[in-house]
Design an enzyme around this catalytic site. Structure first.
Site, PDB file in Angstrom:
ATOM      1  N   SER A 128       0.832  -1.209   0.000  1.00 43.78           N
ATOM      2  CA  SER A 128       0.000   0.000   0.000  1.00 43.78           C
ATOM      3  C   SER A 128       0.859   1.247   0.000  1.00 43.78           C
ATOM      4  CB  SER A 128      -0.858   0.000   1.270  1.00 43.78           C
ATOM      5  OG  SER A 128      -1.487   1.244   1.432  1.00 43.78           O
ATOM      6  N   TYR A 188      -2.000   0.269   9.985  1.00 37.72           N
ATOM      7  CA  TYR A 188      -2.214  -0.501   8.750  1.00 37.72           C
ATOM      8  C   TYR A 188      -0.958  -0.471   7.874  1.00 37.72           C
ATOM      9  CZ  TYR A 188      -3.791  -1.293   3.956  1.00 37.72           C
ATOM     10  OH  TYR A 188      -3.897  -1.739   2.671  1.00 37.72           O
ATOM     11  N   LYS A 203       1.832  -3.477   6.626  1.00 37.29           N
ATOM     12  CA  LYS A 203       2.200  -3.745   5.224  1.00 37.29           C
ATOM     13  C   LYS A 203       3.714  -3.636   5.041  1.00 37.29           C
ATOM     14  CE  LYS A 203      -1.813  -4.617   3.434  1.00 37.29           C
ATOM     15  NZ  LYS A 203      -2.150  -5.757   2.595  1.00 37.29           N
TER      16      LYS A 203
HETATM   17  N1  UFG Z   1     -12.420  11.976   2.242  1.00 32.18           N
HETATM   18  C1  UFG Z   1     -13.322  12.983   2.496  1.00 32.18           C
HETATM   19  N2  UFG Z   1     -14.580  12.636   2.912  1.00 32.18           N
HETATM   20  C2  UFG Z   1     -14.960  11.343   3.074  1.00 32.18           C
HETATM   21  C3  UFG Z   1     -14.029  10.321   2.817  1.00 32.18           C
HETATM   22  C4  UFG Z   1     -12.762  10.669   2.393  1.00 32.18           C
HETATM   23  O1  UFG Z   1     -13.029  14.173   2.370  1.00 32.18           O
HETATM   24  O2  UFG Z   1     -16.116  11.117   3.469  1.00 32.18           O
HETATM   25  C5  UFG Z   1     -11.088  12.344   1.782  1.00 32.18           C
HETATM   26  C6  UFG Z   1      -9.987  11.826   2.698  1.00 32.18           C
HETATM   27  O3  UFG Z   1      -9.771  12.736   3.754  1.00 32.18           O
HETATM   28  C7  UFG Z   1      -8.812  11.744   1.727  1.00 32.18           C
HETATM   29  C8  UFG Z   1      -9.479  11.389   0.390  1.00 32.18           C
HETATM   30  O4  UFG Z   1     -10.856  11.722   0.543  1.00 32.18           O
HETATM   31  O5  UFG Z   1      -8.206  12.975   1.592  1.00 32.18           O
HETATM   32  C9  UFG Z   1      -9.385   9.919   0.050  1.00 32.18           C
HETATM   33  O6  UFG Z   1      -9.824   9.171   1.183  1.00 32.18           O
HETATM   34  P1  UFG Z   1     -10.052   7.585   1.141  1.00 32.18           P
HETATM   35  O7  UFG Z   1     -10.506   7.194   2.502  1.00 32.18           O
HETATM   36  O8  UFG Z   1     -10.905   7.238  -0.026  1.00 32.18           O
HETATM   37  O9  UFG Z   1      -8.607   7.015   0.842  1.00 32.18           O
HETATM   38  P2  UFG Z   1      -7.229   7.231   1.620  1.00 32.18           P
HETATM   39  O10 UFG Z   1      -6.367   8.088   0.733  1.00 32.18           O
HETATM   40  O11 UFG Z   1      -7.412   7.686   2.996  1.00 32.18           O
HETATM   41  O12 UFG Z   1      -6.735   5.738   1.739  1.00 32.18           O
HETATM   42  C10 UFG Z   1      -6.291   5.005   0.637  1.00 32.18           C
HETATM   43  C11 UFG Z   1      -6.643   3.533   0.821  1.00 32.18           C
HETATM   44  C12 UFG Z   1      -5.948   2.980   2.043  1.00 32.18           C
HETATM   45  C13 UFG Z   1      -4.479   3.249   1.936  1.00 32.18           C
HETATM   46  C14 UFG Z   1      -4.211   4.702   1.690  1.00 32.18           C
HETATM   47  C15 UFG Z   1      -2.776   4.963   1.446  1.00 32.18           C
HETATM   48  O13 UFG Z   1      -8.030   3.398   0.961  1.00 32.18           O
HETATM   49  O14 UFG Z   1      -6.155   1.590   2.115  1.00 32.18           O
HETATM   50  O15 UFG Z   1      -4.913   5.156   0.540  1.00 32.18           O
HETATM   51  O16 UFG Z   1      -2.486   6.254   1.823  1.00 32.18           O
HETATM   52  F1  UFG Z   1      -3.862   2.884   3.074  1.00 32.18           F
END
Ligand code: UFG
Length: 331
Positions: free
Chosen positions: A117, A141, A145
């Protein structure tokens, strides 16, 4: 000989099973069905409901099936949950992989493609992120990994195990045609949460922070289509079968989009106004994560097909429209 896909009933696993079948591979799938769905797998694929920590069940599978390589997706994968339940994450992810490697060793199976990841990097020191940049996870997490990557490295030094670790950025989208797609309980990922609004399942999107050091103040991520990820696993497997050396590869689109840009694009794709409000930052979110995937493109021959965010969101939209409750009605 077949490929074993562990965690094959999950989001990326099920898309990879389909891609392997389409490429002519024989596939065996296994999953403990804690977060995966049997309905995400074609019925003709031999399926074992087992937990990767169950050595006896793995031994039985390896005794019965002729396996030449393993693609290992079986893991807990929610960043927030990992901070609440570190022991579960180390147990499922790291301990589970140790048991798997022991079983593989006992059955003379030497090739493994591992789901890593972007979370291994933590706060990036450069953007786009290179595989050689430092890995300092900011959540449990990502730590699990990274620990597994190191486990694979040291095991490969001491035995004939060979591995490819694929560091995914933000997996999204669905198989065009809407047969399989993303179905998490609870859903925490941006694109499915956005699409819940036009589906009538959520009133508005909460944008987690608009005061980041980015052009519009919202976080930037690298959204990569799940079918492109699936293809990369097949290429990684071929790479290992050709006898090439163990290595680590980023998988992203190389393009960064802010939360606001993703939202605007989803409004265009769905034709729905999708109301949103600014909410506090989510702890642990880096401002900007964008991959350099040059290494995967050059060394694996990876050619991602989905370069347009609108096309990616369109495939997700098709899936969610045809399966508004995910696999619930099928499982
Ligand atoms: N976000 C919002 N509102 C929401 C959900 C998400 O603004 O309701 C934002 C988050 O703050 C982030 C972006 O959208 O800035 C993407 O969020 P996600 O939760 O979709 O994805 P992440 O980047 O947090 O996480 C992803 C994978 C993880 C992995 C990570 C690596 O889902 O498994 O990338 O950084 F670990």
């Amino acid at each position: 000989m077949a490929i074993l896909v562990l965690g094959g009933a999950g989001y990326i696993g099920s898309h990879t099973v389909l891609a392997l079948l389409q490429a002519g591979h024989k596939v065996v799938a296994a999953d403990n069905l804690t977060t995966g769905y049997r309905a995400a797998l074609p019925p003709q694929v031999p399926f074992y409901q087992l937990d990767v920590r169950n050595r006896a069940a793995l031994d039985k599978l390896f005794d019965v099936e002729q396996i030449e390589g393993v693609i290992h997706f079986a893991a807990l994968s929610l960043v927030g949950e990992s901070m609440q339940q570190p022991l579960s994450y180390y147990d499922n992810n790291l301990h589970g992989t140790m048991v798997l490697l022991q079983a593989m060793q006992a059955h003379n199976i030497h090739n493994i493609v591992f789901s890593s990841s972007a979370a291994v990097y933590g706060e990036p020191e450069n953007v786009p992120i290179l595989e050689t940049d430092s890995a300092n996870p900011t959540n449990c997490y990502g730590e699990t990994k990274l620990a597994i990557e190191k486990l694979l490295f040291w095991t490969s030094q001491a035995s004939n195990l060979r591995y490819v670790a694929l560091r995914y950025f933000n997996a999204c989208g669905a198989q065009p045609g809407g047969q399989i797609g993303e179905a998490h309980q609870p859903e925490t990922h941006l694109i499915p949460l956005i699409l819940q609004v036009p589906l009538g399942q959520r009133q508005k999107l909460a944008i987690y922070g608009d005061d980041y050091p980015t052009p519009d103040g919202t976080c930037i991520r690298d959204y990569v289509h799940v079918c492109d990820l699936a293809q990369a696993h097949i290429l990684a497997l071929n790479y290992l079968m050709q006898g090439k050396q163990s290595d680590v590869f980023n998988l992203g689109s190389g393009q960064g989009f802010s939360v606001q840009q993703v939202l605007d694009c989803a409004r265009q794709v769905t034709g729905h106004p999708i109301p949103a409000e600014i909410a506090p930052r989510r702890p642990g979110d880096p401002a900007r994560l964008v991959a350099s995937s040059a290494k995967a493109i050059q060394q694996l021959g990876w050619q991602p097909q989905f370069s347009q965010l609108a096309d990616i969101i369109e495939t997700a939209w098709q899936w969610h429209c045809s399966h508004p409750n995910g696999y619930a009605e099928h499982s």
